[in-house]
Design a protein around this motif. Sequence first.
Motif, PDB file in Angstrom:
ATOM      1  N   TYR A   1      84.411 -38.814  12.635  1.00  0.00           N
ATOM      2  CA  TYR A   1      83.545 -38.481  11.504  1.00  0.00           C
ATOM      3  C   TYR A   1      82.124 -38.282  12.013  1.00  0.00           C
ATOM      4  CZ  TYR A   1      82.039 -38.586   6.666  1.00  0.00           C
ATOM      5  OH  TYR A   1      81.547 -38.251   5.446  1.00  0.00           O
ATOM      6  N   TYR A   2      81.848 -38.993  13.073  1.00  0.00           N
ATOM      7  CA  TYR A   2      80.521 -38.984  13.665  1.00  0.00           C
ATOM      8  C   TYR A   2      80.634 -38.706  15.140  1.00  0.00           C
ATOM      9  CZ  TYR A   2      75.836 -40.520  14.724  1.00  0.00           C
ATOM     10  OH  TYR A   2      74.549 -40.563  15.149  1.00  0.00           O
ATOM     11  N   PRO A   3      79.724 -38.016  15.809  1.00  0.00           N
ATOM     12  CA  PRO A   3      78.595 -37.285  15.245  1.00  0.00           C
ATOM     13  C   PRO A   3      79.069 -36.177  14.310  1.00  0.00           C
ATOM     14  CG  PRO A   3      78.879 -36.761  17.570  1.00  0.00           C
ATOM     15  CD  PRO A   3      79.808 -37.880  17.272  1.00  0.00           C
TER      16      PRO A   3
ATOM     17  N   ARG B   1      73.723 -35.949  23.276  1.00  0.00           N
ATOM     18  CA  ARG B   1      74.434 -36.793  22.339  1.00  0.00           C
ATOM     19  C   ARG B   1      75.066 -38.006  23.022  1.00  0.00           C
ATOM     20  NH1 ARG B   1      74.554 -36.947  16.960  1.00  0.00           N
ATOM     21  NH2 ARG B   1      73.866 -34.991  16.075  1.00  0.00           N
TER      22      ARG B   1
ATOM     23  N   LEU C   1      87.981 -35.839  10.417  1.00  0.00           N
ATOM     24  CA  LEU C   1      87.749 -36.898   9.441  1.00  0.00           C
ATOM     25  C   LEU C   1      88.443 -38.182   9.878  1.00  0.00           C
ATOM     26  CD1 LEU C   1      88.105 -35.014   6.040  1.00  0.00           C
ATOM     27  CD2 LEU C   1      86.028 -35.921   7.070  1.00  0.00           C
ATOM     28  N   ILE C   2      89.501 -38.055  10.675  1.00  0.00           N
ATOM     29  CA  ILE C   2      90.234 -39.240  11.124  1.00  0.00           C
ATOM     30  C   ILE C   2      89.614 -39.812  12.399  1.00  0.00           C
ATOM     31  CG2 ILE C   2      92.445 -40.078  12.026  1.00  0.00           C
ATOM     32  CD1 ILE C   2      92.942 -39.367   9.251  1.00  0.00           C
ATOM     33  N   ILE C   3      89.373 -38.957  13.373  1.00  0.00           N
ATOM     34  CA  ILE C   3      89.050 -39.494  14.702  1.00  0.00           C
ATOM     35  C   ILE C   3      87.562 -39.436  15.015  1.00  0.00           C
ATOM     36  CG2 ILE C   3      89.496 -37.307  15.911  1.00  0.00           C
ATOM     37  CD1 ILE C   3      90.669 -38.918  18.192  1.00  0.00           C
TER      38      ILE C   3
ATOM     39  N   GLU D   1      80.957 -43.893   7.211  1.00  0.00           N
ATOM     40  CA  GLU D   1      82.111 -43.000   7.221  1.00  0.00           C
ATOM     41  C   GLU D   1      82.846 -43.130   5.898  1.00  0.00           C
ATOM     42  OE1 GLU D   1      84.029 -43.043  11.110  1.00  0.00           O
ATOM     43  OE2 GLU D   1      85.853 -42.431  10.111  1.00  0.00           O
TER      44      GLU D   1
ATOM     45  N   ARG E   1      91.487 -48.001  22.388  1.00  0.00           N
ATOM     46  CA  ARG E   1      92.324 -49.199  22.526  1.00  0.00           C
ATOM     47  C   ARG E   1      93.718 -48.884  23.040  1.00  0.00           C
ATOM     48  NH1 ARG E   1      88.672 -49.723  19.111  1.00  0.00           N
ATOM     49  NH2 ARG E   1      89.687 -48.257  17.716  1.00  0.00           N
TER      50      ARG E   1
ATOM     51  N   VAL F   1      95.281 -38.413  13.999  1.00  0.00           N
ATOM     52  CA  VAL F   1      96.005 -39.664  14.229  1.00  0.00           C
ATOM     53  C   VAL F   1      96.645 -39.652  15.618  1.00  0.00           C
ATOM     54  CG1 VAL F   1      97.965 -41.059  13.473  1.00  0.00           C
ATOM     55  CG2 VAL F   1      96.446 -40.049  11.774  1.00  0.00           C
TER      56      VAL F   1
ATOM     57  N   LEU G   1      94.159 -40.059  18.408  1.00  0.00           N
ATOM     58  CA  LEU G   1      93.632 -41.426  18.395  1.00  0.00           C
ATOM     59  C   LEU G   1      94.636 -42.394  19.013  1.00  0.00           C
ATOM     60  CD1 LEU G   1      91.143 -42.941  17.318  1.00  0.00           C
ATOM     61  CD2 LEU G   1      92.447 -43.435  15.266  1.00  0.00           C
ATOM     62  N   VAL G   2      95.886 -42.218  18.638  1.00  0.00           N
ATOM     63  CA  VAL G   2      96.931 -43.110  19.139  1.00  0.00           C
ATOM     64  C   VAL G   2      97.156 -42.882  20.647  1.00  0.00           C
ATOM     65  CG1 VAL G   2      99.395 -43.625  18.982  1.00  0.00           C
ATOM     66  CG2 VAL G   2      98.047 -43.382  16.906  1.00  0.00           C
TER      67      VAL G   2
ATOM     68  N   ARG H   1      91.137 -48.483  14.069  1.00  0.00           N
ATOM     69  CA  ARG H   1      89.836 -47.955  14.440  1.00  0.00           C
ATOM     70  C   ARG H   1      88.799 -49.041  14.266  1.00  0.00           C
ATOM     71  NH1 ARG H   1      87.626 -42.749  12.268  1.00  0.00           N
ATOM     72  NH2 ARG H   1      85.935 -43.681  13.432  1.00  0.00           N
TER      73      ARG H   1
ATOM     74  N   ARG I   1      87.718 -44.724  28.928  1.00  0.00           N
ATOM     75  CA  ARG I   1      86.527 -45.440  28.501  1.00  0.00           C
ATOM     76  C   ARG I   1      85.719 -45.914  29.696  1.00  0.00           C
ATOM     77  NH1 ARG I   1      86.422 -49.982  23.746  1.00  0.00           N
ATOM     78  NH2 ARG I   1      84.273 -49.602  23.179  1.00  0.00           N
TER      79      ARG I   1
ATOM     80  N   GLU J   1      86.627 -41.560  20.342  1.00  0.00           N
ATOM     81  CA  GLU J   1      86.558 -42.008  18.953  1.00  0.00           C
ATOM     82  C   GLU J   1      85.099 -41.939  18.538  1.00  0.00           C
ATOM     83  OE1 GLU J   1      87.346 -46.129  18.303  1.00  0.00           O
ATOM     84  OE2 GLU J   1      87.160 -45.949  16.147  1.00  0.00           O
ATOM     85  N   ASN J   2      84.841 -41.279  17.421  1.00  0.00           N
ATOM     86  CA  ASN J   2      83.463 -41.115  16.962  1.00  0.00           C
ATOM     87  C   ASN J   2      82.504 -40.721  18.076  1.00  0.00           C
ATOM     88  OD1 ASN J   2      83.858 -41.443  14.305  1.00  0.00           O
ATOM     89  ND2 ASN J   2      82.693 -43.323  14.086  1.00  0.00           N
TER      90      ASN J   2
ATOM     91  N   PRO K   1      81.277 -37.143  20.849  1.00  0.00           N
ATOM     92  CA  PRO K   1      81.469 -35.708  21.117  1.00  0.00           C
ATOM     93  C   PRO K   1      82.781 -35.448  21.856  1.00  0.00           C
ATOM     94  CG  PRO K   1      79.245 -36.345  21.655  1.00  0.00           C
ATOM     95  CD  PRO K   1      79.978 -37.619  21.328  1.00  0.00           C
ATOM     96  N   TRP K   2      83.199 -36.395  22.702  1.00  0.00           N
ATOM     97  CA  TRP K   2      84.443 -36.177  23.446  1.00  0.00           C
ATOM     98  C   TRP K   2      85.649 -36.114  22.527  1.00  0.00           C
ATOM     99  CZ3 TRP K   2      83.265 -34.064  27.565  1.00  0.00           C
ATOM    100  CH2 TRP K   2      82.169 -34.476  28.313  1.00  0.00           C
TER     101      TRP K   2
END
Lengths: 255, 339
Positions: free
Chosen positions: A208-210, B26, A204-206, B65, A110, A101, A104-105, B81, A118, A125-126, A128-129
């Motif tokens: 999930y993917y990759p 990636r 799991l928060i920031i 997800e 955003r 969290v 992300l914040v 998000r 960006r 977010e989602n 590799p970085w």
Amino acid sequence: MRRLVALFGAASLVMLAFLAYPFISLLLSVEAEPLRSTFALSEVREALLLTLALATLAVLILIFIGVPLAYILARFEFRGKGLVEGLVDLPFVIPHAVVGVMLLVAYGPRTPIGGVLRSLGLVVENSPWAIVAVFVFVGAPLLIDTVRDGFSAIDPYLEGVARCLGAGPFRTFLTVSLPLASRSLATGVVLAWARAVSEVGALLIIAYYPKTINVLIVEWFNTYGLAYATSLTLTLLPISVGLFLLLRWALGWGR
Amino acid sequence: MKARPVAVLIIMAIASSLAAYYTHLRMTVSEQQLVIFCAGSLYTPLKEVASIFEDRYEGVDVILEPSGSVMAVRKVVELERRCDVLAVADYRLIEELVMQRYANWCVAFASNEVVLAYLDHSKYADQINSDNWLEILLRPDVSYGLANPNDDPCGYRAVIVLSLASMYYEKPEALDELVVKASNIYVEEEGGRRHIYVPAALEVKSQRLVVRSKSVDLIALLEAGVLDYVFEYRSVATQHGLRFVKLPPELNLGDPGYSDFYTRAMVHIMHGTSRERKLEGSPIVYGVTIPSTAENKEEAAEFIKLLLSDVGREVFKELGHPFLKEPLFIGERPGWLRA
């Protein structure tokens, strides 16, 4: 002396048994069918490779920005040093999901800083970085603390001798301080790398993917159950152990 | 003691080039991404629908997800998000929490039912059926699991099922024995309806009852032989290959025709805190929407169309996840959903 050996030996046995037994029961609980299908999946291979690669990248970043900080903390006294050391240790006490969290914040796409990142192509977010950011965050205290202790243990006199013999400060650092602290550096690298590979709550928060291997383990646990999750865990173990041994050998550990 | 500098350098070089190459690989994936936040119980069927979608729309990469439904909603409304499709296990979550600011419509599309899942090694596995399940749960040597009602809708639904069952089978002592005596949850009767209060700090007082945060965590305990029976959604039980007792429609929360009976039990979760919420027994209805933070609204709309079509219906049916006969629209129905 003999009594000490007996007593400590007994305590060590209990300790080792406590640690080893869960691994043994994990090995025993693995079923053949899930294990076979696990290794065959490209999803698993990709997640493994991604996790190992990004953990390595995170550790390399940590070496370049963490080791200098560790050296400063070991060699110099300054105002607010306690505060800096506290900040370095802070990631230890933060619950993993909260780390996600927070990042992300702070750096999410955003946010003000995230917007700048960006535009440089670094979406936290989602991506590799985002994973690397998490790995660096959780690994930092382990690497910095360990390497700082390593530098602190070196007699400053040795560095002084090198300087007297005409070596510049950078040369002294690279040829005297760093090699003498190489064991601490190795320990720090292994710890930070392992901490990164084991992280999942923040991801799991920031991010999930990759999918990293631990996110995949959680996902399989939730979707297919225990048997599949354990066989996936098993893919991670030999690789981690192998890499640890390789690193220890390279850094001349245990001789 | 001396390090092998050459080996160190070689390892570092290999590691960094591998890491850099892989990261580069990636980063350069330029496929369009359709991000879907979904309830854990929707993950398997949506994954199927997603693979059909990816075959039809080349160049779109669907990213699923899964998390708890409440978590999925929080990721949108609190963490802001980005996601293109939001699909959760209770459409009221979208209606109450998302539709204020982040969406102006929602489609209710699938249902589910609560079942009692077990495995061959569970005690009395060879005897249990839809008629005697409550009696078997009451046996003193049987252990059973509930998800924490404060964390997981499956948990509060299980408590509602037990409460309805004690009325349905006219066994008022059942709820007492299985829930009230086994924990610090308490029950009050009011005008023929049963109010169940679940304290925020839930305590378990019985050896037979096991509570975990999420219902899927209980499955691991069931598989490990720690538990005999757990309350689970039918779709999850099917997908995990568990055996299950189908409960009568009056109790399983899967039949909108029994809505009135379902409302006779209600749960107050997070009791004793400012976040206390009252949840009436109601049929389980899954909802989906496109949040305003979506970046690929067109693809998201195509995905929802595919999901609501016979293709989606068929996928869900095969995975044991019941679909609503007719989707239900809440709020401003978007134009593309009218056709």
